[in-house]
Design a protein around this motif. Structure first.
Motif, mmCIF file in Angstrom:
data_model
loop_
_atom_site.group_PDB
_atom_site.id
_atom_site.type_symbol
_atom_site.label_atom_id
_atom_site.label_comp_id
_atom_site.label_asym_id
_atom_site.label_seq_id
_atom_site.Cartn_x
_atom_site.Cartn_y
_atom_site.Cartn_z
ATOM 1 N N ALA A 247 38.910 34.675 32.726
ATOM 2 C CA ALA A 247 39.194 33.848 33.899
ATOM 3 C C ALA A 247 39.236 32.364 33.516
ATOM 4 C CB ALA A 247 38.157 34.096 34.989
ATOM 5 N N ASP A 248 38.285 31.936 32.695
ATOM 6 C CA ASP A 248 38.261 30.534 32.256
ATOM 7 C C ASP A 248 39.480 30.193 31.410
ATOM 8 O OD1 ASP A 248 35.847 30.265 33.548
ATOM 9 O OD2 ASP A 248 34.634 30.590 31.742
ATOM 10 N N GLY A 250 42.477 31.259 31.917
ATOM 11 C CA GLY A 250 43.681 31.155 32.732
ATOM 12 C C GLY A 250 44.253 32.455 33.243
ATOM 13 N N ALA A 251 43.526 33.563 33.099
ATOM 14 C CA ALA A 251 44.022 34.841 33.615
ATOM 15 C C ALA A 251 44.097 34.805 35.139
ATOM 16 C CB ALA A 251 43.121 35.984 33.163
ATOM 17 N N ASP A 252 45.105 35.468 35.701
ATOM 18 C CA ASP A 252 45.299 35.499 37.152
ATOM 19 C C ASP A 252 44.583 36.663 37.823
ATOM 20 O OD1 ASP A 252 47.354 33.306 37.365
ATOM 21 O OD2 ASP A 252 48.403 34.662 36.003
ATOM 22 N N VAL A 253 44.431 37.772 37.091
ATOM 23 C CA VAL A 253 43.782 38.977 37.611
ATOM 24 C C VAL A 253 42.899 39.529 36.497
ATOM 25 C CG1 VAL A 253 44.118 41.314 38.527
ATOM 26 C CG2 VAL A 253 45.743 39.498 39.125
ATOM 27 N N LEU A 254 41.716 40.048 36.861
ATOM 28 C CA LEU A 254 40.784 40.609 35.897
ATOM 29 C C LEU A 254 40.708 42.123 36.057
ATOM 30 C CD1 LEU A 254 37.863 38.008 36.172
ATOM 31 C CD2 LEU A 254 39.787 38.031 34.554
ATOM 32 N N PHE A 255 40.493 42.814 34.926
ATOM 33 C CA PHE A 255 40.519 44.279 34.935
ATOM 34 C C PHE A 255 39.602 44.784 33.825
ATOM 35 C CE2 PHE A 255 43.476 47.985 33.483
ATOM 36 C CZ PHE A 255 42.572 48.928 33.949
ATOM 37 N N ALA A 267 29.321 45.162 40.327
ATOM 38 C CA ALA A 267 28.909 44.079 39.428
ATOM 39 C C ALA A 267 30.129 43.337 38.882
ATOM 40 C CB ALA A 267 28.069 44.646 38.282
ATOM 41 N N PHE A 268 31.188 44.054 38.583
ATOM 42 C CA PHE A 268 32.412 43.434 38.077
ATOM 43 C C PHE A 268 33.042 42.519 39.123
ATOM 44 C CE2 PHE A 268 37.166 44.269 37.758
ATOM 45 C CZ PHE A 268 37.409 43.173 36.942
ATOM 46 N N CYS A 269 33.099 42.980 40.367
ATOM 47 C CA CYS A 269 33.754 42.203 41.421
ATOM 48 C C CYS A 269 32.974 40.939 41.787
ATOM 49 C CB CYS A 269 33.980 43.068 42.657
ATOM 50 S SG CYS A 269 35.297 44.297 42.434
ATOM 51 N N GLU A 270 31.713 40.843 41.342
ATOM 52 C CA GLU A 270 30.928 39.622 41.569
ATOM 53 C C GLU A 270 31.207 38.555 40.514
ATOM 54 O OE1 GLU A 270 26.952 41.025 41.680
ATOM 55 O OE2 GLU A 270 27.153 42.000 43.646
ATOM 56 N N VAL A 271 31.902 38.926 39.444
ATOM 57 C CA VAL A 271 32.248 37.979 38.386
ATOM 58 C C VAL A 271 33.446 37.145 38.826
ATOM 59 C CG1 VAL A 271 33.156 37.778 36.035
ATOM 60 C CG2 VAL A 271 31.345 39.442 36.556
ATOM 61 N N SER A 272 33.387 35.839 38.653
ATOM 62 C CA SER A 272 34.505 34.941 39.000
ATOM 63 C C SER A 272 35.121 35.365 40.337
ATOM 64 C CB SER A 272 35.570 34.968 37.897
ATOM 65 O OG SER A 272 35.028 34.570 36.662
ATOM 66 N N PRO A 273 34.398 35.202 41.431
ATOM 67 C CA PRO A 273 34.807 35.746 42.730
ATOM 68 C C PRO A 273 36.157 35.246 43.241
ATOM 69 C CG PRO A 273 32.975 34.194 42.965
ATOM 70 C CD PRO A 273 33.123 34.458 41.515
ATOM 71 N N LEU A 274 36.640 34.113 42.752
ATOM 72 C CA LEU A 274 37.922 33.593 43.230
ATOM 73 C C LEU A 274 39.112 34.223 42.516
ATOM 74 C CD1 LEU A 274 37.106 29.783 43.639
ATOM 75 C CD2 LEU A 274 37.052 31.599 45.368
ATOM 76 N N VAL A 275 38.869 34.999 41.467
ATOM 77 C CA VAL A 275 39.948 35.631 40.701
ATOM 78 C C VAL A 275 40.080 37.086 41.155
ATOM 79 C CG1 VAL A 275 40.832 36.198 38.409
ATOM 80 C CG2 VAL A 275 39.460 34.125 38.767
ATOM 81 N N PRO A 276 41.277 37.538 41.558
ATOM 82 C CA PRO A 276 41.451 38.918 42.027
ATOM 83 C C PRO A 276 41.082 39.940 40.957
ATOM 84 C CG PRO A 276 43.362 37.572 42.581
ATOM 85 C CD PRO A 276 42.518 36.750 41.665
ATOM 86 N N LYS A 277 40.599 41.093 41.431
ATOM 87 C CA LYS A 277 40.199 42.174 40.528
ATOM 88 C C LYS A 277 41.121 43.382 40.709
ATOM 89 C CE LYS A 277 36.507 39.735 39.541
ATOM 90 N NZ LYS A 277 36.568 38.733 40.631
ATOM 91 N N MET A 278 41.321 44.103 39.613
ATOM 92 C CA MET A 278 42.166 45.295 39.627
ATOM 93 C C MET A 278 41.327 46.519 39.294
ATOM 94 S SD MET A 278 45.397 46.142 37.129
ATOM 95 C CE MET A 278 45.612 47.826 36.553
ATOM 96 N N ALA A 279 41.567 47.605 40.038
ATOM 97 C CA ALA A 279 40.895 48.883 39.792
ATOM 98 C C ALA A 279 41.900 49.882 39.250
ATOM 99 C CB ALA A 279 40.263 49.417 41.077
ATOM 100 N N GLU A 297 38.319 48.016 48.712
ATOM 101 C CA GLU A 297 38.370 46.698 49.349
ATOM 102 C C GLU A 297 36.972 46.187 49.665
ATOM 103 O OE1 GLU A 297 40.082 44.433 53.315
ATOM 104 O OE2 GLU A 297 40.384 46.585 53.059
ATOM 105 N N GLU A 298 36.121 47.066 50.164
ATOM 106 C CA GLU A 298 34.759 46.660 50.495
ATOM 107 C C GLU A 298 34.006 46.183 49.256
ATOM 108 O OE1 GLU A 298 33.112 50.050 52.356
ATOM 109 O OE2 GLU A 298 34.140 49.745 54.275
ATOM 110 N N ILE A 299 34.288 46.805 48.104
ATOM 111 C CA ILE A 299 33.638 46.380 46.862
ATOM 112 C C ILE A 299 34.140 45.015 46.435
ATOM 113 C CG2 ILE A 299 33.445 46.907 44.394
ATOM 114 C CD1 ILE A 299 33.400 49.855 45.123
ATOM 115 N N GLY A 300 35.445 44.749 46.690
ATOM 116 C CA GLY A 300 35.990 43.453 46.325
ATOM 117 C C GLY A 300 37.276 43.488 45.522
#
Length: 493
Positions: A247-248, A250-255, A267-279, A297-300
């Motif tokens: 995320a630092d 410059g990635a747009d989505v984390l996976f 725990a993953f979805c709590e990392v860099s909360p402003l960066v979208p997460k992919m499942a 969605e509820e997880i984040g």
């Protein structure tokens, strides 16, 4: 069915496939929007998405045009999807047809799957066999087949940071809206299989920095999805550290692939909360628990991929069809679309309509084509029809046919010289007793036969002609039923 209800039906069918709990009560009218539009809310202020807001019911919308020439660039369209509330499902395709089916089902975007492309294109496992060039070539065919944004599987970038830059630029040119880059060593493999190994922290982060640089150098806005396989290769803590570093960088989505529990996913979805997460919901027995979209969605999570659904059901359907054919049967009607449906999916009808725009006086296009007959041919009007006389049998133009000189085409007076005065009559009668085809062609033009009736491709018609060349009068050369149950007869006249 009106257009609005058709869209709702397509959406509900897609949701039911993934056991989605959304009901008809959450639908909204689409009658005011043109076909091919993706409906998205206009947000005038930043606000936290409401729980269970998979689909919005806001009264204010913007139409993202999805027709050629008016649609947004792929990366921009994908970024608009990422800004919408809720979680967004993306099935993984592997060729132009599967991508087209994803779009027709109503999904807003899709992924390419290296696992599925390796299987469909090479018939090999996803263990590093498929190359950058093959993935780019397949990806370009996919992006050109649809108007929705496509996220491409970029594997590990196919080498060091310089290779990553080349990969990103190649995917941009191929028309991808996003690219997934991972931190596996070479050769890489599916993240849910055994023996995963990853590069060092420093090299993993440098790959993402190289991808960001390549994007800037290309003047593109391609979405960079940074994936780590370190959960299975090392530990959960290592995968969380790498996600923050990506995320630092410059990635747009984390996976993080192959998370092993719902708690790890939280725990993953709590990392860099402003960066979208992919499942990644790997169907059929992966390491990650399968959750429905509302739970994700509820997880984040923001994006969810289904990597094996299309390739998996395709494999099973082909196995069932081959079992039926080997047993002397054809697949039952309910197990496959009709020929007309297949042609509609592939765009034959649109092709015919556009073809008329470029028709010339030399060849007159018929508005009615035989649509349900796999052996149909296009008729060309002759002078007798234009003069009002009754036409004879359909006329078939044979372009650049294979000519067998031993039939006397060279003017010799051998025993086969008379074959050019003889005619092959091909007659096809359907299972229902109705005639599908009755056509005559010169006996010397064998290439034209298999063009009209593919079922004759394995028949040695030349040998049959040799045996019957000197016989006087008509002779039945072939009489058999094909796999469709149609009766095919070939006469020498």
């Amino acid at each position: 069915m009106n257009p609005s209800s058709a869209v709702v039906a397509s959406r509900d069918r897609a949701l039911s496939f993934f056991n989605h709990p959304l009901s008809q009560a959450h639908t909204f009218p689409l009658a005011k929007f043109k076909n091919g539009s993706i409906i998205a809310p206009i947000n005038n202020q930043t606000r936290k998405p409401k729980p269970n807001a998979l689909f919005t019911s806001s009264k204010r919308f913007q139409a993202i045009r999805a027709c050629s020439g008016e649609r947004n660039p792929p990366a921009k369209a994908l970024r608009q999807i990422l800004e919408l509330p809720g979680v967004h499902q993306g099935p993984a395709c592997f060729d132009g047809l599967s991508a087209k089916l994803v779009e027709r089902a109503g999904f807003q975007y899709c992924f390419t799957s290296g696992f599925s492309i390796s299987a469909a294109r090479l018939g090999l496992p996803d263990t590093g066999f498929i190359s950058y060039g093959e993935m780019v070539d397949q990806g370009q065919q996919i992006t050109q087949a649809v108007s929705i944004p496509v996220i491409g599987d970029g594997d590990n970038g196919y080498g060091n940071a310089m290779n990553v830059k080349r990969t990103v630029k190649g995917y941009i040119r191929a028309g991808f809206a996003g690219i997934i880059l991972e931190d596996q060593v070479s050769p890489k493999a599916c993240g849910h299989t055994q023996g995963r190994k990853v590069v060092s922290r420093e090299e993993a982060v440098m790959r993402i920095k190289a991808a960001v640089d390549a994007r800037k150098e290309s003047g593109s806005d391609i979405v960079i999805v940074a994936r780590t396989d370190s959960r299975q290769a090392l530990s959960l803590e290592e995968s969380l550290w790498r996600s923050r570093a990506f995320a630092d960088a410059g990635a747009d989505v984390l996976f993080i692939d192959a998370l092993a529990s719902k708690e790890e996913m939280k725990a993953f979805c709590e990392v860099s909360p402003l960066v979208p997460k992919m499942a990644n919901m790997l169907e059929g027995g992966g390491k990650t628990p399968i959750l429905n979209p509302l739970e994700l969605e509820e997880i984040g999570y923001k994006l969810v991929a289904y990597p094996l659904s299309l390739i998996g059901v395709s494999i099973r359907a082909m196995q069932d069809s081959l079992t039926a054919l080997k047993g002397g049967r054809i697949p039952p009607p309910g197990s496959m679309p009709s020929f007309d449906e297949i042609k509609e999916i592939l765009g034959f009808n649109n092709y015919y309509e556009e073809e008329k725009r470029y028709a010339t006086s030399t060849y007159q296009l018929y508005s009615d084509r035989v649509s349900s007959n796999a052996y149909s041919i296009q008729r060309v009007q002759d002078d007798s029809e234009q003069r009002g006389q009754s036409p004879q049998d359909p006329v078939v133009e044979v372009i650049t046919p294979d000519v067998y000189n031993n039939y006397g085409a060279d003017g010799s007076r051998g025993p086969f010289s008379g074959i050019w005065s003889r005619t092959l009559r091909i007659k096809i009668t359907g299972r229902d007793g109705f005639e599908k085809l009755d056509v005559r062609i010169p006996a010397g033009f064998l290439e034209g036969v298999t063009n009209i009736v593919p079922a004759l491709g394995g028949v040695n018609i030349k040998a049959l002609l040799d045996d019957a060349a000197e016989e006087v009068g008509g002779k039945l050369l072939l009489d058999f039923n094909d796999t469709m149950g149609d009766r095919i007869q070939v006469f020498l006249e």
